[in-house]
Structure formats: C-alpha cells, structure tokens
Design a protein around this motif. Structure first.
Motif, short mmCIF file in Angstrom:
data_model
loop_
_atom_site.label_atom_id
_atom_site.label_comp_id
_atom_site.label_asym_id
_atom_site.label_seq_id
_atom_site.Cartn_x
_atom_site.Cartn_y
_atom_site.Cartn_z
N UNK A 1 0.87 -1.18 0.00
CA UNK A 1 0.00 0.00 0.00
C UNK A 1 0.91 1.23 0.00
N UNK A 2 0.70 2.11 -0.98
CA UNK A 2 1.52 3.31 -1.08
C UNK A 2 1.38 4.14 0.19
N UNK A 3 2.47 4.84 0.58
CA UNK A 3 2.48 5.61 1.82
C UNK A 3 1.38 6.66 1.86
N UNK A 4 1.14 7.33 0.73
CA UNK A 4 0.13 8.38 0.74
C UNK A 4 -1.27 7.80 0.91
N UNK A 5 -1.51 6.64 0.30
CA UNK A 5 -2.82 5.99 0.47
C UNK A 5 -3.00 5.54 1.92
N UNK A 6 -1.97 4.94 2.47
CA UNK A 6 -2.04 4.46 3.86
C UNK A 6 -2.32 5.63 4.81
N UNK A 7 -1.63 6.74 4.59
CA UNK A 7 -1.79 7.91 5.46
C UNK A 7 -3.21 8.46 5.38
N UNK A 8 -3.78 8.50 4.16
CA UNK A 8 -5.13 9.04 4.01
C UNK A 8 -6.16 8.15 4.68
N UNK A 9 -6.03 6.83 4.49
CA UNK A 9 -6.96 5.88 5.10
C UNK A 9 -6.87 5.97 6.62
N UNK A 10 -5.66 6.02 7.15
CA UNK A 10 -5.49 6.07 8.60
C UNK A 10 -6.03 7.38 9.17
N UNK A 11 -5.90 8.48 8.41
CA UNK A 11 -6.43 9.77 8.87
C UNK A 11 -7.96 9.71 8.98
#
Length: 312
Positions: free
Chosen positions: A28-38
C-alpha cells in the motif's frame, strides 16, 4: 456504526486497499495508507477483530482447561503454553473448572461456537468419548495418554515409568511401607490412576489408611504430615503429588520434633532443593510447549515427554 465500506467510500480507495491498511499489510503506497489512517482516526474507527478473525476461520486464541492454578503442576504447564503462545502471536485463555463436568461442557460448547481455535485439557472430568465428539469443532489436546485408538492429540509425560522407578528405588532402600498423597481419589484423574497402578506394581494394593487426598498446596501437605504422623503403625516413606506438598509433610515432622520421614516429591521445585528430598522432574514447561504446538495443528499426534527421577 462506521464500517470498512464507509472508510473505502470516504477515502476513494477500494475495500481491499482499506483492508490491507487495517491489517498492516504491505503493498500500500504511503500516501494511500496515510489518508486511510487519517479517516479512521477522524471517525474513531476501531476494526471488529472478532469478525475479522472469524472471517479468516480462526481466533488466534487457545483455551486451557484446568481445575485450578494453585498447584505447581498446572502452573508449570501453563508457563510452557504461555511462552510458546506469546512467541507465536496467540492469546491464551485460562478456563478453570474445579473439576466440574458441567463447566467443562460449557467450554466445549464455546469451542463449537468458535470462541477458541483449540482447547488444551491439562486435566479433566469429562470422558475421552465426550472430548472426541467435540474434536470436529476444533483441535483438542489432552495432557495425558488417551491411547492409540483415540482421535485426540496428546502431550504427556511417562508418569508410569517414573513412578515405578521412584517406588522401586524406595523399596530397594528398605522403605517397606509407603504413604501416598494425592489431590483427589477419582478414577477419571489420570495422575490418580497412574499413581495407583505404579503403587500396586511395587507395593501391592493401596489401602485407604496409606492414602491422603485433597492436597494441592503446602498447607494441605502439612495436614497430610499430621495424618501420617498419627497413623499407627506409620509409614516408612511418603510419595507426594508435588514438591511443595512434600515440603509441608516434611515440615510437620520437623516442627513437632518427630524423626524425619523420607519424602519423594514431584516437579523439582525450589522447596525440594532447599529441603534436600528426592523428586521427579516431569519437565512440565516442555509438556506445555508441546501441547501448544499440537493445539495449533490438526493432527492427532502423541508426544511423550521423558521424566527424570532425581535422588537426593
């Protein structure tokens, strides 16, 4: 209530991508992971672990059925199970029964309801036939030898051989009469059956006057010491069902100024080392580790753990 589909819709990513983030998987790309976690933090979303585990067909939880935990035998078996379970990422749930068959049946029904992946029976009141019937709902492991014809996995010690060895040693050294201390006098109890069989092989039938039951700790052993001290004629040696119990026996004789009586204990605990009496080491941590390995498999393998008679 927020669910994984809500997270996917708000993030603009697929359910599978959100699932990989929730389960801390790679790819999972870092930006996608960060958005989902946010979004998860914003909505205070907490994954339903039980539902997730059930969807995978496992709970990563092992139930350990035991009568009580205040006996060194069960405590040391649990130590072995816990150490192996922690290393493998499993949760270990202790399920006390006080030898109540109704309570045991409740735990078996919970296994059928998928509350546990497996049950380890350190001791039991239920019949082996009952345990065998429930095996189709999950792995069941016995800490006794159930016999080769049983569809049950088992991890057990060579109690019979070690008991006979210890009793033969005692008789060879001139101890003609032996007192026995047990937790319970019940034909279902594997330890009781084996102790009686070993005694009968070496000393003949175990009479009621040479038997003290209900001992699970030091204080019980102290009462056993009182019993044998008052027995006329008394015995030459006492075979105890645990070192701490044997220590209680020995201490009663010492505290009342009586001639010391030889004691044979079990589990090679600090008490037998300090008081310097002989003991049988069943290597119960290794037994617990073997039971856990079997609980996480699907075979009906039997594993024998060798015991050692330590002469002091």
């Amino acid at each position: 209530m927020t669910n994984i589909h809500d997270i996917a819709r708000l993030s603009g990513y697929s359910v599978s991508t959100v699932s990989r983030v929730i389960n801390h998987q790679k790819y999972v790309a870092d930006d996608k992971r960060a958005k989902v976690e946010a979004i998860m933090r914003e909505l205070d979303y907490v994954p339903n672990r039980l539902a997730r585990d059930l969807s995978k067909g496992q709970t990563k939880t092992i139930g350990v059925v035991l009568p009580y935990a205040n006996h060194p035998y069960f405590a040391r078996v649990i130590d072995g199970i816990m150490s192996a379970g922690f290393a493998a990422g499993y949760k270990i749930t202790l399920l006390p029964t006080n030898y109540d068959m109704t309570v045991e049946r409740r735990y078996l029904d919970q296994l059928r309801g998928k509350a546990y992946d497996a049950l380890i029976f350190t001791s039991r009141s239920s019949s082996l036939d009952t345990l065998e019937r429930y095996r189709k709902y999950g792995q069941i492991v016995c800490c006794e030898d159930p016999g080769d014809d049983r569809e049950l996995a088992a991890a057990f010690t060579d109690r019979m051989a070690s008991y006979v060895h210890a009793m033969q040693w005692a008789k060879k050294h001139g101890y003609e009469t032996m007192g026995v201390v047990l937790s319970r006098n019940n034909v279902i109890s594997a330890s009781t059956r084996v102790t009686r069989r070993a005694y009968e092989q070496v000393y003949g039938p175990l009479t009621d006057d040479h038997l003290f039951t209900g001992a699970v700790n030091y204080d019980d052993g102290y009462h056993a010491g009182q019993y044998f001290a008052n027995l006329k004629p008394t015995v030459d040696v006492i075979f105890a069902n645990g070192d701490d119990i044997g220590a209680g026996v020995e201490q009663y004789f010492d505290h009342h100024g009586l001639p010391a009586i030889p004691v044979i204990g079990q589990e090679n605990l600090l008490s037998s080392r300090l008081l310097n009496f002989s003991t049988i080491d069943h290597h119960l941590e290794a037994l617990g580790q073997a039971a856990f390995r079997l609980a996480t498999g699907k075979t009906r393998t039997h594993e024998l753990i060798k015991s050692d008679f330590i002469i002091r």
